[in-house]
Design a protein around this motif. Structure first.
Motif, mmCIF file in Angstrom:
data_model
loop_
_atom_site.group_PDB
_atom_site.id
_atom_site.type_symbol
_atom_site.label_atom_id
_atom_site.label_comp_id
_atom_site.label_asym_id
_atom_site.label_seq_id
_atom_site.Cartn_x
_atom_site.Cartn_y
_atom_site.Cartn_z
ATOM 1 N N LYS A 143 0.825 -1.200 0.000
ATOM 2 C CA LYS A 143 0.000 0.000 0.000
ATOM 3 C C LYS A 143 0.865 1.259 0.000
ATOM 4 C CE LYS A 143 -3.871 -1.961 -0.456
ATOM 5 N NZ LYS A 143 -4.657 -1.752 -1.690
ATOM 6 N N ALA A 144 1.988 1.225 0.717
ATOM 7 C CA ALA A 144 2.926 2.345 0.654
ATOM 8 C C ALA A 144 3.483 2.489 -0.757
ATOM 9 C CB ALA A 144 4.061 2.135 1.658
ATOM 10 N N MET A 145 3.796 1.365 -1.396
ATOM 11 C CA MET A 145 4.273 1.379 -2.777
ATOM 12 C C MET A 145 3.230 2.010 -3.701
ATOM 13 S SD MET A 145 3.409 -0.755 -5.591
ATOM 14 C CE MET A 145 3.977 -0.623 -7.284
ATOM 15 N N GLN A 146 1.958 1.653 -3.509
ATOM 16 C CA GLN A 146 0.904 2.216 -4.346
ATOM 17 C C GLN A 146 0.806 3.731 -4.174
ATOM 18 O OE1 GLN A 146 -2.679 0.057 -3.382
ATOM 19 N NE2 GLN A 146 -1.977 -1.836 -4.358
ATOM 20 N N ASN A 147 0.891 4.197 -2.926
ATOM 21 C CA ASN A 147 0.859 5.636 -2.673
ATOM 22 C C ASN A 147 1.964 6.355 -3.443
ATOM 23 O OD1 ASN A 147 0.194 5.116 0.885
ATOM 24 N ND2 ASN A 147 -1.229 5.129 -0.824
ATOM 25 N N VAL A 148 3.173 5.828 -3.336
ATOM 26 C CA VAL A 148 4.327 6.468 -3.967
ATOM 27 C C VAL A 148 4.270 6.344 -5.486
ATOM 28 C CG1 VAL A 148 6.848 6.412 -4.162
ATOM 29 C CG2 VAL A 148 5.764 6.157 -1.920
ATOM 30 N N TYR A 149 3.766 5.216 -5.983
ATOM 31 C CA TYR A 149 3.676 5.015 -7.434
ATOM 32 C C TYR A 149 2.743 6.048 -8.063
ATOM 33 C CZ TYR A 149 3.740 2.355 -11.805
ATOM 34 O OH TYR A 149 3.923 1.973 -13.110
ATOM 35 N N LEU A 150 1.588 6.267 -7.455
ATOM 36 C CA LEU A 150 0.659 7.266 -7.972
ATOM 37 C C LEU A 150 1.275 8.663 -7.911
ATOM 38 C CD1 LEU A 150 -2.697 5.995 -6.409
ATOM 39 C CD2 LEU A 150 -1.981 5.825 -8.808
ATOM 40 N N GLN A 151 1.987 8.940 -6.844
ATOM 41 C CA GLN A 151 2.652 10.238 -6.710
ATOM 42 C C GLN A 151 3.694 10.427 -7.808
ATOM 43 O OE1 GLN A 151 5.497 10.841 -3.413
ATOM 44 N NE2 GLN A 151 4.273 12.623 -2.852
ATOM 45 N N ALA A 152 4.446 9.368 -8.094
ATOM 46 C CA ALA A 152 5.475 9.442 -9.128
ATOM 47 C C ALA A 152 4.858 9.646 -10.511
ATOM 48 C CB ALA A 152 6.328 8.171 -9.112
ATOM 49 N N LEU A 153 3.771 8.935 -10.796
ATOM 50 C CA LEU A 153 3.114 9.093 -12.089
ATOM 51 C C LEU A 153 2.519 10.488 -12.239
ATOM 52 C CD1 LEU A 153 1.264 5.715 -12.769
ATOM 53 C CD2 LEU A 153 3.509 6.458 -13.553
ATOM 54 N N GLU A 154 2.017 11.033 -11.142
ATOM 55 C CA GLU A 154 1.468 12.389 -11.182
ATOM 56 C C GLU A 154 2.561 13.397 -11.554
ATOM 57 O OE1 GLU A 154 -1.793 14.754 -8.550
ATOM 58 O OE2 GLU A 154 -0.137 13.829 -7.447
ATOM 59 N N GLN A 155 3.736 13.213 -10.959
ATOM 60 C CA GLN A 155 4.861 14.092 -11.283
ATOM 61 C C GLN A 155 5.294 13.905 -12.732
ATOM 62 O OE1 GLN A 155 8.995 13.272 -9.991
ATOM 63 N NE2 GLN A 155 8.785 15.150 -8.760
ATOM 64 N N GLN A 156 5.383 12.634 -13.170
ATOM 65 C CA GLN A 156 5.798 12.367 -14.543
ATOM 66 C C GLN A 156 4.827 12.969 -15.550
ATOM 67 O OE1 GLN A 156 5.675 8.588 -17.331
ATOM 68 N NE2 GLN A 156 7.256 8.269 -15.767
ATOM 69 N N ALA A 157 3.528 12.800 -15.282
ATOM 70 C CA ALA A 157 2.521 13.334 -16.191
ATOM 71 C C ALA A 157 2.644 14.846 -16.327
ATOM 72 C CB ALA A 157 1.123 12.953 -15.705
ATOM 73 N N ARG A 158 2.899 15.504 -15.223
ATOM 74 C CA ARG A 158 3.052 16.966 -15.266
ATOM 75 C C ARG A 158 4.276 17.362 -16.082
ATOM 76 N NH1 ARG A 158 0.849 21.188 -12.571
ATOM 77 N NH2 ARG A 158 2.095 23.080 -12.345
ATOM 78 N N GLN A 159 5.379 16.634 -15.889
ATOM 79 C CA GLN A 159 6.599 16.951 -16.624
ATOM 80 C C GLN A 159 6.449 16.675 -18.113
ATOM 81 O OE1 GLN A 159 9.595 14.683 -14.543
ATOM 82 N NE2 GLN A 159 9.726 16.157 -12.851
#
Length: 235
Positions: A143-159
Protein backbone atom coordinates in the motif's frame (compact mmCIF):
# COMPACT_ATOMS: atom_id res chain seq x y z
CA UNK A 1 -20.66 11.37 -22.53
CA UNK A 2 -18.66 10.42 -19.43
CA UNK A 3 -17.16 6.92 -19.68
CA UNK A 4 -15.74 5.13 -16.65
CA UNK A 5 -14.15 1.72 -16.18
CA UNK A 6 -14.19 0.09 -12.75
CA UNK A 7 -11.73 -2.73 -12.08
CA UNK A 8 -12.72 -4.93 -9.14
CA UNK A 9 -16.46 -4.25 -9.39
CA UNK A 10 -17.69 -7.68 -8.30
CA UNK A 11 -17.95 -6.82 -4.60
CA UNK A 12 -17.27 -4.32 -1.87
CA UNK A 13 -16.22 -0.77 -2.59
CA UNK A 14 -15.70 -1.28 -6.32
CA UNK A 15 -19.25 -2.57 -6.71
CA UNK A 16 -20.73 0.35 -4.78
CA UNK A 17 -18.74 2.92 -6.77
CA UNK A 18 -19.86 1.34 -10.05
CA UNK A 19 -23.50 1.57 -8.93
CA UNK A 20 -23.13 5.23 -7.97
CA UNK A 21 -21.48 6.14 -11.28
CA UNK A 22 -24.25 4.40 -13.23
CA UNK A 23 -26.79 6.30 -11.13
CA UNK A 24 -25.09 9.59 -11.93
CA UNK A 25 -25.36 8.99 -15.65
CA UNK A 26 -21.88 7.69 -16.43
CA UNK A 27 -21.47 5.05 -19.11
CA UNK A 28 -19.72 2.37 -17.05
CA UNK A 29 -17.65 -0.65 -18.00
CA UNK A 30 -16.88 -3.13 -15.23
CA UNK A 31 -14.34 -5.90 -14.80
CA UNK A 32 -13.37 -8.52 -12.22
CA UNK A 33 -12.23 -12.13 -11.93
CA UNK A 34 -15.75 -13.25 -11.00
CA UNK A 35 -17.68 -12.09 -14.05
CA UNK A 36 -20.94 -13.67 -12.86
CA UNK A 37 -21.15 -11.01 -10.14
CA UNK A 38 -21.13 -8.16 -12.64
CA UNK A 39 -24.34 -8.91 -14.49
CA UNK A 40 -26.73 -6.87 -12.33
CA UNK A 41 -24.82 -3.59 -12.19
CA UNK A 42 -26.41 -1.97 -15.21
CA UNK A 43 -23.02 -1.58 -16.86
CA UNK A 44 -22.63 -0.82 -20.55
CA UNK A 45 -19.88 -3.44 -20.98
CA UNK A 46 -18.42 -6.30 -18.93
CA UNK A 47 -15.01 -7.95 -19.10
CA UNK A 48 -13.39 -10.75 -17.11
CA UNK A 49 -10.00 -9.52 -15.90
CA UNK A 50 -7.60 -11.11 -13.43
CA UNK A 51 -4.99 -8.45 -12.66
CA UNK A 52 -2.40 -11.12 -11.80
CA UNK A 53 -2.49 -12.50 -15.34
CA UNK A 54 -0.29 -11.21 -18.16
CA UNK A 55 -3.25 -10.78 -20.53
CA UNK A 56 -4.94 -8.29 -18.17
CA UNK A 57 -3.76 -5.16 -20.08
CA UNK A 58 -4.98 -6.63 -23.35
CA UNK A 59 -8.36 -7.35 -21.79
CA UNK A 60 -8.51 -3.80 -20.44
CA UNK A 61 -7.88 -2.40 -23.94
CA UNK A 62 -10.65 -4.64 -25.24
CA UNK A 63 -13.04 -3.23 -22.65
CA UNK A 64 -11.99 0.34 -23.50
CA UNK A 65 -12.66 -0.31 -27.18
CA UNK A 66 -16.08 -1.77 -26.39
CA UNK A 67 -16.83 1.37 -24.39
CA UNK A 68 -15.77 3.66 -27.23
CA UNK A 69 -13.10 5.17 -24.98
CA UNK A 70 -12.44 5.91 -21.32
CA UNK A 71 -12.42 9.14 -19.29
CA UNK A 72 -12.14 7.72 -15.76
CA UNK A 73 -10.22 4.62 -14.67
CA UNK A 74 -11.18 3.48 -11.17
CA UNK A 75 -9.11 0.69 -9.65
CA UNK A 76 -10.50 -1.27 -6.68
CA UNK A 77 -8.75 -4.65 -6.94
CA UNK A 78 -6.61 -5.85 -4.07
CA UNK A 79 -6.12 -8.42 -1.36
CA UNK A 80 -4.97 -8.25 2.22
CA UNK A 81 -4.66 -10.52 5.21
CA UNK A 82 -3.10 -10.49 8.64
CA UNK A 83 0.08 -12.56 8.61
CA UNK A 84 1.60 -12.52 12.08
CA UNK A 85 3.45 -15.79 11.37
CA UNK A 86 4.82 -14.39 8.07
CA UNK A 87 3.61 -17.29 5.95
CA UNK A 88 5.35 -17.15 2.59
CA UNK A 89 2.31 -17.89 0.42
CA UNK A 90 0.36 -14.97 1.93
CA UNK A 91 3.23 -12.52 1.47
CA UNK A 92 3.91 -13.51 -2.13
CA UNK A 93 0.24 -13.54 -3.15
CA UNK A 94 -0.17 -10.05 -1.71
CA UNK A 95 2.86 -8.80 -3.62
CA UNK A 96 1.58 -10.37 -6.83
CA UNK A 97 -1.84 -8.72 -6.60
CA UNK A 98 -1.16 -5.42 -4.84
CA UNK A 99 2.28 -4.88 -6.36
CA UNK A 100 2.53 -6.47 -9.80
CA UNK A 101 -1.19 -6.40 -10.59
CA UNK A 102 -1.56 -2.79 -9.49
CA UNK A 103 1.45 -1.67 -11.53
CA UNK A 104 0.27 -3.63 -14.57
CA UNK A 105 -3.21 -2.09 -14.63
CA UNK A 106 -2.45 1.46 -13.51
CA UNK A 107 0.37 1.52 -16.04
CA UNK A 108 -1.90 0.45 -18.89
CA UNK A 109 -4.50 3.08 -17.98
CA UNK A 110 -1.74 5.71 -17.83
CA UNK A 111 -0.44 4.73 -21.26
CA UNK A 112 -3.95 4.91 -22.71
CA UNK A 113 -4.55 8.39 -21.28
CA UNK A 114 -1.09 9.50 -22.48
CA UNK A 115 -2.13 8.49 -26.01
CA UNK A 116 -5.51 10.18 -25.62
CA UNK A 117 -4.05 13.34 -24.09
CA UNK A 118 -6.16 13.43 -20.93
CA UNK A 119 -7.95 11.32 -18.34
CA UNK A 120 -8.45 10.60 -14.65
CA UNK A 121 -6.96 7.69 -12.70
CA UNK A 122 -8.43 6.97 -9.27
CA UNK A 123 -7.31 4.02 -7.16
CA UNK A 124 -8.04 2.55 -3.76
CA UNK A 125 -4.86 2.24 -1.75
CA UNK A 126 -5.14 2.33 2.07
CA UNK A 127 -4.17 4.13 5.25
CA UNK A 128 -2.06 0.99 5.82
CA UNK A 129 0.61 2.60 3.64
CA UNK A 130 1.18 5.27 6.30
CA UNK A 131 3.36 3.02 8.49
CA UNK A 132 4.75 -0.50 8.43
CA UNK A 133 2.15 -2.65 10.18
CA UNK A 134 3.55 -5.72 11.95
CA UNK A 135 0.35 -7.79 11.68
CA UNK A 136 0.27 -7.33 7.87
CA UNK A 137 3.79 -6.70 6.53
CA UNK A 138 3.29 -7.21 2.80
CA UNK A 139 -0.08 -5.49 2.83
CA UNK A 140 1.20 -2.28 4.41
CA UNK A 141 4.35 -2.38 2.26
CA UNK A 142 2.41 -2.75 -1.00
CA UNK A 143 0.00 0.00 0.00
CA UNK A 144 2.93 2.34 0.65
CA UNK A 145 4.27 1.38 -2.78
CA UNK A 146 0.90 2.22 -4.35
CA UNK A 147 0.86 5.64 -2.67
CA UNK A 148 4.33 6.47 -3.97
CA UNK A 149 3.68 5.02 -7.43
CA UNK A 150 0.66 7.27 -7.97
CA UNK A 151 2.65 10.24 -6.71
CA UNK A 152 5.48 9.44 -9.13
CA UNK A 153 3.11 9.09 -12.09
CA UNK A 154 1.47 12.39 -11.18
CA UNK A 155 4.86 14.09 -11.28
CA UNK A 156 5.80 12.37 -14.54
CA UNK A 157 2.52 13.33 -16.19
CA UNK A 158 3.05 16.97 -15.27
CA UNK A 159 6.60 16.95 -16.62
CA UNK A 160 5.34 15.39 -19.87
CA UNK A 161 2.54 17.99 -20.07
CA UNK A 162 -0.12 15.27 -19.95
CA UNK A 163 -3.54 16.25 -18.63
CA UNK A 164 -3.92 13.17 -16.44
CA UNK A 165 -5.51 13.60 -13.02
CA UNK A 166 -4.83 11.25 -10.10
CA UNK A 167 -6.90 10.50 -7.00
CA UNK A 168 -5.36 8.31 -4.30
CA UNK A 169 -8.19 6.89 -2.15
CA UNK A 170 -7.07 5.77 1.33
CA UNK A 171 -9.82 4.10 3.38
CA UNK A 172 -9.42 2.60 6.80
CA UNK A 173 -11.15 -0.65 7.79
CA UNK A 174 -14.18 -1.29 5.57
CA UNK A 175 -16.84 -3.91 6.26
CA UNK A 176 -16.22 -6.09 3.18
CA UNK A 177 -15.32 -9.72 2.51
CA UNK A 178 -11.66 -8.70 2.63
CA UNK A 179 -11.93 -8.39 6.43
CA UNK A 180 -14.05 -11.47 6.98
CA UNK A 181 -12.81 -13.66 9.81
CA UNK A 182 -12.60 -13.95 13.57
CA UNK A 183 -10.67 -10.72 14.19
CA UNK A 184 -12.86 -7.77 15.19
CA UNK A 185 -11.68 -4.61 13.44
CA UNK A 186 -12.30 -1.21 15.06
CA UNK A 187 -13.93 1.80 13.38
CA UNK A 188 -15.43 -0.25 10.55
CA UNK A 189 -16.79 1.79 7.65
CA UNK A 190 -19.70 0.77 5.43
CA UNK A 191 -18.90 0.27 1.72
CA UNK A 192 -21.78 2.55 0.73
CA UNK A 193 -20.40 5.38 2.87
CA UNK A 194 -16.90 4.93 1.46
CA UNK A 195 -18.21 4.85 -2.11
CA UNK A 196 -20.01 8.17 -1.65
CA UNK A 197 -16.80 9.80 -0.40
CA UNK A 198 -14.87 8.31 -3.32
CA UNK A 199 -17.27 9.70 -5.92
CA UNK A 200 -17.10 13.07 -4.14
CA UNK A 201 -13.28 12.98 -4.28
CA UNK A 202 -13.33 12.09 -7.98
CA UNK A 203 -15.87 14.79 -8.79
CA UNK A 204 -13.80 17.42 -6.97
CA UNK A 205 -10.49 16.16 -8.41
CA UNK A 206 -8.88 15.49 -5.02
CA UNK A 207 -5.27 14.28 -5.14
CA UNK A 208 -5.45 12.29 -1.89
CA UNK A 209 -8.55 11.36 0.08
CA UNK A 210 -8.31 9.61 3.45
CA UNK A 211 -11.71 8.17 4.40
CA UNK A 212 -13.17 9.21 6.84
CA UNK A 213 -12.47 11.98 9.41
CA UNK A 214 -11.55 9.49 12.15
CA UNK A 215 -8.87 7.97 9.94
CA UNK A 216 -7.64 11.39 8.88
CA UNK A 217 -6.95 12.12 12.55
CA UNK A 218 -5.44 8.68 13.12
CA UNK A 219 -3.01 8.85 10.19
CA UNK A 220 -1.98 12.38 11.12
CA UNK A 221 -1.08 11.01 14.56
CA UNK A 222 0.73 7.98 13.12
CA UNK A 223 2.97 10.16 10.95
CA UNK A 224 4.23 11.98 14.02
CA UNK A 225 5.29 8.85 15.91
CA UNK A 226 9.08 8.32 15.85
CA UNK A 227 10.35 4.99 14.58
CA UNK A 228 11.87 4.12 17.97
CA UNK A 229 8.40 4.36 19.53
CA UNK A 230 6.45 2.87 16.63
CA UNK A 231 8.34 -0.43 16.82
CA UNK A 232 7.00 -0.89 20.37
CA UNK A 233 3.37 -0.34 19.38
CA UNK A 234 1.10 -3.33 19.90
CA UNK A 235 -1.29 -3.75 16.97
Amino acid sequence: MKRAIVIGASSGIGREVAKLLVGEGWTVGVAARRIERLQDLGAFSIEQIDVTQEDAPERLRHLINNMGGMDLFFYASGIGKQNRELKENIELATLQTNGVGFTRMIGEAYRYFAEKGEGHIAAITSIAGTKGLGPAPSYSATKAMQNVYLQALEQQARQRHLRILFTDIRPGFVDTALLAGDFKYPMLLKPEQVAREIVYAIRHKKHIRVIDWKYRLLTAFWRRIPRCIWRRFKL
